[in-house]
Design an enzyme around this catalytic site. Structure first.
Site, PDB file in Angstrom:
ATOM      1  CD  GLU A  90      54.025  38.409  31.244  1.00 17.25           C
ATOM      2  OE1 GLU A  90      54.758  37.566  30.452  1.00 17.25           O
ATOM      3  OE2 GLU A  90      54.120  39.536  32.342  1.00 17.25           O
ATOM      4  CB  CYS A 122      53.914  32.459  35.222  1.00 17.12           C
ATOM      5  SG  CYS A 122      52.591  34.188  35.712  1.00 17.12           S
ATOM      6  CD1 TRP A 161      35.606  32.709  35.717  1.00 15.68           C
ATOM      7  CD2 TRP A 161      35.976  34.744  35.205  1.00 15.68           C
ATOM      8  NE1 TRP A 161      35.132  33.304  37.005  1.00 15.68           N
ATOM      9  CE2 TRP A 161      35.307  35.056  35.882  1.00 15.68           C
ATOM     10  CE3 TRP A 161      35.967  35.687  34.387  1.00 15.68           C
ATOM     11  CZ2 TRP A 161      35.749  36.356  36.780  1.00 15.68           C
ATOM     12  CZ3 TRP A 161      35.903  37.435  34.779  1.00 15.68           C
ATOM     13  CH2 TRP A 161      35.729  37.117  36.035  1.00 15.68           C
TER      14      TRP A 161
END
Length: 289
Positions: A90, A122, A161
């Site tokens: 990805e 993930c 973030w």
């Protein structure tokens, strides 16, 4: 690193005799549309063509991914496994999209080699999606089959973030941009000044329906620019029926020039395809980044 079908952070399983009896699916989940199914197929073709491992073998390249930009262009990549944390497919696909000018992403999917099908991202990938593309859709496997969900729904209530540090929780960052306000009409950023100046008051769309009334004109710059607008007219016609007047309302000169420009956006477009000629007016000239 190969993404594995790990549980979502908000996944709640009721387990009886080792079987999942009930699985929580986020409210943004919906069935795949035609474009998303095409994206899955691109990811599958990519890994089938480029995997380096047999059906029962480990390899460096075992996952394929495809990402759809906001303008519906599609980009593919494969993973590069390494014990130090080689990039997932990805992330490779996202880098390929950026390298070819895409700035805003619509949807992403990963598919395993040898017919393993769609694989959920993930945890690291989920954090990347939320940090950079929280309203991008992610195609994941569910008990009801493949579903498209908002990236932010893969990590509910998370902090994003940024280079400046962790952001505070802003609920607006987690809203589906397609449903959290007036309908969106997306543009290449090169059209921004023409729209702002009033030189461009029409846009011709293929398989990208609009509706009369309030709209948001989203220009895929970095950061993106949004202009509030009103769609005042929609005309359905064949590509061959486009007129010089249509071209001039788009800041061009002739219908032939307009048709040539459309081919740049839609390479497979033919003269017998039907398009929508959308007339709009912006409500102000400032916009919001």
């Amino acid at each position: 690193m190969e993404p594995t079908c790990v549980a979502w952070n908000d996944l709640r399983r009721m387990v009886t005799n080792g079987k999942a009896e009930d699985v929580y699916v986020p409210p943004s989940a919906r069935a795949l549309d035609d474009d998303e199914r095409e994206l899955v197929e691109l990811a599958r073709r990519t890994i089938d063509a480029h995997t380096d491992a047999g059906p029962d073998e480990d390899g460096v390249h075992t996952m394929g991914a495809a990402v759809m930009a906001a303008d519906y262009r599609m980009f593919a990549g494969v993973n590069l496994y390494h014990f130090t944390g080689g990039p997932c497919a990805e992330l490779v696909a996202l880098g390929a999209a950026r390298a070819q000018g895409a700035r805003q992403m619509r949807c992403i999917v990963a598919v395993g080699n040898h017919g393993r099908g769609i694989i959920g991202p993930c945890g690291r990938d989920r954090q990347v999606f939320v940090d950079y593309y929280p309203t991008m859709r992610v195609i994941v496997p569910t008990p009801a089959g493949p579903r498209s969900v908002l990236a932010a729904d893969l990590m509910p209530l998370t902090q994003r973030w940024t280079p400046e540090g962790m952001s505070s929780l802003d609920p607006s960052l987690y809203q589906d941009p397609e449903t959290a306000g007036p309908p969106i009409i997306r543009f290449n950023p090169r059209y921004l000044e023409g729209v702002r100046s009033g030189a461009k008051t029409k846009t011709t769309r293929f398989r990208d329906p609009a509706r009369l009334g309030p709209a948001r004109l989203v220009f895929e710059s970095d950061p993106e620019v949004v202009l509030p607008a009103e769609v005042t007219g929609i005309r359905h016609c064949l590509v061959s029926e486009l007129t010089d007047q249509d071209a001039q309302a788009e800041g061009l000169t002739t219908a032939a020039e307009l048709r040539e420009g459309l081919k740049g956006h839609y390479p497979d477009l033919s003269g017998t395809d039907e398009v929508d000629v959308v007339t709009f007016q912006i409500n102000d000239t400032t916009g919001a980044a």
